[in-house]
Write an enzyme that holds these catalytic residues in place. Sequence first.
Site, PDB file in Angstrom:
ATOM      1  N   TYR A 129       1.652   8.485  17.914  1.00  0.00           N
ATOM      2  CA  TYR A 129       2.258   8.500  16.573  1.00  0.00           C
ATOM      3  C   TYR A 129       3.487   9.410  16.559  1.00  0.00           C
ATOM      4  CZ  TYR A 129       2.515   8.955  11.447  1.00  0.00           C
ATOM      5  OH  TYR A 129       2.936   8.946  10.135  1.00  0.00           O
ATOM      6  N   SER A 131       0.840  -1.211   0.000  1.00  0.00           N
ATOM      7  CA  SER A 131       0.000   0.000   0.000  1.00  0.00           C
ATOM      8  C   SER A 131       0.872   1.257   0.000  1.00  0.00           C
ATOM      9  CB  SER A 131      -0.892  -0.014   1.254  1.00  0.00           C
ATOM     10  OG  SER A 131      -1.699   1.140   1.310  1.00  0.00           O
TER      11      SER A 131
HETATM   12  P1  NAP Z   1      -0.798   3.031   4.134  1.00  0.00           P
HETATM   13  O1  NAP Z   1      -1.044   3.242   2.703  1.00  0.00           O
HETATM   14  O2  NAP Z   1      -1.944   2.976   5.086  1.00  0.00           O
HETATM   15  O3  NAP Z   1       0.090   1.726   4.306  1.00  0.00           O
HETATM   16  C1  NAP Z   1       0.420   1.238   5.568  1.00  0.00           C
HETATM   17  C2  NAP Z   1       1.074  -0.107   5.359  1.00  0.00           C
HETATM   18  O4  NAP Z   1       1.488  -0.641   6.609  1.00  0.00           O
HETATM   19  C3  NAP Z   1       0.159  -1.127   4.702  1.00  0.00           C
HETATM   20  O5  NAP Z   1       0.911  -1.804   3.745  1.00  0.00           O
HETATM   21  C4  NAP Z   1      -0.215  -2.056   5.850  1.00  0.00           C
HETATM   22  O6  NAP Z   1      -0.477  -3.345   5.325  1.00  0.00           O
HETATM   23  C5  NAP Z   1       1.078  -2.003   6.653  1.00  0.00           C
HETATM   24  N1  NAP Z   1       0.934  -2.380   8.060  1.00  0.00           N
HETATM   25  C6  NAP Z   1       0.180  -1.779   9.018  1.00  0.00           C
HETATM   26  N2  NAP Z   1       0.301  -2.438  10.177  1.00  0.00           N
HETATM   27  C7  NAP Z   1       1.164  -3.465   9.945  1.00  0.00           C
HETATM   28  C8  NAP Z   1       1.700  -4.500  10.752  1.00  0.00           C
HETATM   29  N3  NAP Z   1       1.397  -4.633  12.060  1.00  0.00           N
HETATM   30  N4  NAP Z   1       2.565  -5.377  10.182  1.00  0.00           N
HETATM   31  C9  NAP Z   1       2.890  -5.269   8.887  1.00  0.00           C
HETATM   32  N5  NAP Z   1       2.418  -4.319   8.075  1.00  0.00           N
HETATM   33  C10 NAP Z   1       1.568  -3.424   8.607  1.00  0.00           C
HETATM   34  O7  NAP Z   1       0.183   4.162   4.742  1.00  0.00           O
HETATM   35  P2  NAP Z   1       1.366   5.017   4.091  1.00  0.00           P
HETATM   36  O8  NAP Z   1       0.890   6.399   4.001  1.00  0.00           O
HETATM   37  O9  NAP Z   1       1.931   4.348   2.909  1.00  0.00           O
HETATM   38  O10 NAP Z   1       2.390   4.969   5.286  1.00  0.00           O
HETATM   39  C11 NAP Z   1       3.627   4.318   5.185  1.00  0.00           C
HETATM   40  C12 NAP Z   1       4.596   4.928   6.188  1.00  0.00           C
HETATM   41  O11 NAP Z   1       4.755   6.315   5.878  1.00  0.00           O
HETATM   42  C13 NAP Z   1       4.084   4.876   7.636  1.00  0.00           C
HETATM   43  O12 NAP Z   1       5.177   4.660   8.483  1.00  0.00           O
HETATM   44  C14 NAP Z   1       3.545   6.279   7.868  1.00  0.00           C
HETATM   45  O13 NAP Z   1       3.588   6.640   9.216  1.00  0.00           O
HETATM   46  C15 NAP Z   1       4.541   7.080   7.039  1.00  0.00           C
HETATM   47  N6  NAP Z   1       4.053   8.421   6.680  1.00  0.00           N
HETATM   48  C16 NAP Z   1       2.932   8.576   5.924  1.00  0.00           C
HETATM   49  C17 NAP Z   1       2.510   9.860   5.612  1.00  0.00           C
HETATM   50  C18 NAP Z   1       1.260  10.120   4.784  1.00  0.00           C
HETATM   51  O14 NAP Z   1       0.835  11.280   4.709  1.00  0.00           O
HETATM   52  N7  NAP Z   1       0.690   9.125   4.133  1.00  0.00           N
HETATM   53  C19 NAP Z   1       3.232  10.965   6.085  1.00  0.00           C
HETATM   54  C20 NAP Z   1       4.367  10.756   6.843  1.00  0.00           C
HETATM   55  C21 NAP Z   1       4.779   9.471   7.136  1.00  0.00           C
HETATM   56  P3  NAP Z   1      -1.431  -4.416   6.070  1.00  0.00           P
HETATM   57  O15 NAP Z   1      -2.596  -3.651   6.612  1.00  0.00           O
HETATM   58  O16 NAP Z   1      -1.767  -5.399   4.998  1.00  0.00           O
HETATM   59  O17 NAP Z   1      -0.584  -5.007   7.138  1.00  0.00           O
END
Ligand code: NAP
Length: 257
Positions: free
Chosen positions: A159, A9
């Site tokens: 967070y 994702s």
């Molecule tokens: P996302 O699209 O919601 O993806 C989150 C991913 O984490 C999914 O692949 C989910 O897959 C996986 N995940 C969640 N819990 C898990 C667990 N216990 N074990 C293994 N996999 C797990 O979020 P994203 O925006 O790409 O975020 C990715 C990273 O970027 C995160 O660390 C987030 O904090 C960081 N980030 C995001 C943003 C933003 O604006 N989007 C900004 C700053 C930082 P499953 O549910 O299948 O496990």
Amino acid sequence: MAVITGGNSGIGRGIATHWVRNGGKVVLAARRHDRLLEVERELRDIGGEVGVIVCDVTREEDNQALARFAVEKFGGINLVVPAAGVVRNSLMLRTDRATGMVAERMTLADFQMLLDVNLNGVFLTVRECAEKMIDGGCKGLICLISSVGASGAAGQISYASAKAAISVMPKVITAEFFRRDIGQRIRCVAVAPGAVATPLLEGMGEQAVKSILDQVPIKRLIEPEEVASLIAELYRNEALAGEVFHIHGGLRFGSRG
Ligand code: NAP
């Protein structure tokens, strides 16, 4: 060869696509197998060599299996991106507007859940993969994902605490690897994105996203591909180590004029 958690994702998927387009091999890990298979198909369609494994990053044995699988499948690891993460916004103490008294408390379980995934999970993935890199004589990069949220926003005590902790890890890991003469072979950095167009952000609700966008000078969300291309540059440029690199469209420097 890259190991990417959260690879089914958002940002993880974006990094995997970029890596494969540039000729790299990937192992993707997350909990939802169907979504892993979907991304695996996508990447194979563009010619990628891909392995997927179900992994809950909060579980030590799952991280061990992930690192073992990556080495068995592709021989060695060159890039580790622990991008698995979750966000839930809530106040530590929510007061009732009418009485001014505390109406609801964040539970320890809620606080702990975010730390388990966003902090402990990252530690476990990095420890397991780095061990394989060191023992296997691999060269490469560990790229952690922090967030501009590390600076601390209301509703994000858990967070933001996890992400602030992630922000210091590149310094610690770089210092430890330097001490043991591994630093010229394995570098560690972090990227700290602002608001990126992924399902995680959608989960925060339309109003929350709108109020974030009001603070972004470039007037749009960052694309996962843009984070991926920054990570590719961090991988390529071996002068970059031990630092956090922000990517947020000017968020904290924006002036409303
Ligand atoms: P996302 O699209 O919601 O993806 C989150 C991913 O984490 C999914 O692949 C989910 O897959 C996986 N995940 C969640 N819990 C898990 C667990 N216990 N074990 C293994 N996999 C797990 O979020 P994203 O925006 O790409 O975020 C990715 C990273 O970027 C995160 O660390 C987030 O904090 C960081 N980030 C995001 C943003 C933003 O604006 N989007 C900004 C700053 C930082 P499953 O549910 O299948 O496990």
